[in-house]
Design an enzyme around this catalytic site. Structure first.
Site, short mmCIF file in Angstrom:
data_model
loop_
_atom_site.label_atom_id
_atom_site.label_comp_id
_atom_site.label_asym_id
_atom_site.label_seq_id
_atom_site.Cartn_x
_atom_site.Cartn_y
_atom_site.Cartn_z
N GLU A 96 -2.79 -5.11 7.89
CA GLU A 96 -1.84 -4.04 7.58
C GLU A 96 -0.60 -4.19 8.45
OE1 GLU A 96 -1.66 0.73 6.91
OE2 GLU A 96 -2.75 0.07 8.70
N ASP B 49 -9.89 0.04 13.13
CA ASP B 49 -8.70 0.29 13.92
C ASP B 49 -9.05 -0.09 15.35
OD1 ASP B 49 -7.06 1.89 15.80
OD2 ASP B 49 -6.17 2.73 13.99
N ASN C 119 -5.97 9.18 2.35
CA ASN C 119 -6.04 9.82 3.67
C ASN C 119 -7.03 10.99 3.72
OD1 ASN C 119 -2.76 8.86 3.91
ND2 ASN C 119 -4.12 8.45 5.62
N GLU D 260 -8.33 3.81 -0.83
CA GLU D 260 -8.62 3.96 0.59
C GLU D 260 -8.90 5.42 0.96
OE1 GLU D 260 -6.25 3.06 4.76
OE2 GLU D 260 -5.95 1.75 3.02
N ASP E 215 -3.83 4.90 -0.70
CA ASP E 215 -4.56 5.55 0.39
C ASP E 215 -4.48 7.06 0.22
OD1 ASP E 215 -5.63 6.42 2.79
OD2 ASP E 215 -4.13 5.44 4.06
N LYS F 73 0.84 -1.20 0.00
CA LYS F 73 0.00 0.00 0.00
C LYS F 73 0.87 1.24 0.00
CE LYS F 73 -2.48 1.61 3.58
NZ LYS F 73 -3.53 1.53 4.62
N HIS G 94 -6.26 -2.11 10.66
CA HIS G 94 -5.47 -0.88 10.56
C HIS G 94 -4.53 -0.83 11.76
CE1 HIS G 94 -4.77 3.57 11.11
NE2 HIS G 94 -4.43 3.40 9.85
N GLU H 136 -10.88 3.03 9.16
CA GLU H 136 -9.91 3.23 10.25
C GLU H 136 -10.30 4.41 11.14
OE1 GLU H 136 -6.19 5.75 8.78
OE2 GLU H 136 -6.73 4.25 7.30
N LYS I 53 0.66 5.79 -0.43
CA LYS I 53 -0.24 6.92 -0.21
C LYS I 53 -0.20 7.88 -1.38
CE LYS I 53 -0.15 6.61 4.82
NZ LYS I 53 -1.52 6.08 4.94
#
Length: 361
Positions: free
Chosen positions: A319, A272, A199, A223, A197, A166, A299, A249, A168
């Site tokens: 993860e 998470d 975010n 994500e 991801d 993964k 997560h 998460e 970002k």
């Protein structure tokens, strides 16, 4: 109270800032050290339950310490009965609400309760919950990468057997995201799952445009493309996305997942442990995921998550982002791209020399 049920004797918390081998750059900032809080719940049976939480920023470490210790004073003498204690916490914080630091503290304490029960039983938590430790497929979790500068690290992940990587995105424009994804996909080849991801960095319209642009590179999931609280935005992005949407998460406690699932916010979910209510909350979220036929990943908190995914009917990916290995006596070990839970309890033991080195004064 039954004589066989342990009671809480004390709760202590310690704050650390731990260096990490591989800084994690996101669309908003770079994490180059891990602010953490270690939680120890001592019982009258001579066993101490352990857990750790990730504080995200150094400025939240001391407030979390104070909060956990204040809650802990009221727990002394109470049975280590996680469901009952969670119900009591719900009542205690109902008016305040328990997102944010309160939710993190409550979830961390819950993990420590379950660790204590596993230790007292002499069994890994996965067994205590009715399953058994087993190899859980893991992906190696990176921040923003450069396909050229980070080639050596990415190849090392493949050598460790990871079948998923993964990265970002969202720290630049769409062209930059495509450049990075194209380069990483070429490096990994077609058989390794590649996730990206964002975010929470995009709005729904921009998310739709970027996802369409990245579709040729066979991404395993997208994500958190939009802010986590924008469930309708997530659902809107999902409607047109050729790639599955992953989120969760930052959804709080089982209620948050119920609302997200009802909104059709994502194809996959990834609780998470520090935000979903610890072990107790996770079990309720896993039941929702099974009922809705949604694959469920984890997560952070790889050590504890390996136990939980072992008893999650729709378990998907673990993860692996190793923030705690430096302060553990027995760090998590990836074997052929998998992680197997260890016990007793959560299998956590502090490396006290390292803990002393990284304590926050």
């Amino acid at each position: 109270m039954s004589a066989s049920v342990p009671a809480i004797r004390s709760v202590t918390a310690r704050g650390l800032v731990v260096p990490i081998a591989r800084p994690v750059k996101t669309a908003f900032s770079t994490i180059d050290a891990a602010p953490m809080v270690l939680i120890d719940v001592a019982t009258d049976q001579g066993v101490t339950g352990r857990a750790y939480i990730f504080a995200y920023a150094k400025l939240t470490v001391k407030p979390l310490l104070h909060l956990i210790e204040e809650i802990g004073r009221e727990l002394v003498g109470k049975p280590v009965a996680p469901f009952d204690l969670m119900k009591a916490m719900d009542a205690k914080f109902r008016l305040l609400g328990w997102q944010g630091l309160v939710g993190m503290a409550v979830s961390g304490l819950d993990m420590a309760y379950w660790d204590a029960l596993g230790q007292i039983a002499g069994r890994p938590l996965a067994e205590l919950l009715g399953g058994a430790p087993r190899p859980i497929k893991a992906y190696d979790s990176y921040g923003v990468v450069d396909p050229v500068a980070d080639e050596k690290a990415l190849r090392r992940s493949l050598e460790q057997g990871f079948r998923g990587i993964k990265i970002k995105g969202g720290d630049g424009d769409a062209a930059n995201d495509e450049r990075v994804v194209k380069g990483v996909r070429a490096l990994l080849g077609p058989d390794i799952a590649l996730m990206i991801d964002f975010n929470q960095s995009l709005d729904p319209a921009e998310a739709g445009r970027r996802i369409a642009r990245l579709a040729p590179y066979d991404l395993h999931w997208i994500e958190e493309p939009v802010p986590q609280e924008n469930l309708l935005g997530h659902a809107k992005v999902r409607e047109t996305s050729p790639t599955p949407i992953q989120a969760g998460e930052n959804w709080w406690f089982p209620r948050g997942f119920a609302e997200a699932i009802a909104a059709g916010a994502s194809d996959f979910i990834m609780p998470d442990l520090m935000k979903c209510g610890g072990v107790t909350g996770w079990l309720q979220v896993a039941a929702q995921a099974e009922a809705a036929n949604i694959p469920m990943s984890s997560h952070l908190f790889a050590e504890a998550s390996a136990h939980m995914l072992a008893v999650t009917p729709s378990a998907h990916w673990l993860e692996f982002l190793d923030f705690a290995g430096v302060i553990l006596a027995h760090p998590a070990e990836i074997v052929d791209g998998t992680l197997t839970a260890r016990g007793p309890g959560l299998g956590l033991e502090w490396n006290e020399a390292a803990v002393a080195k990284y304590l926050v004064n």
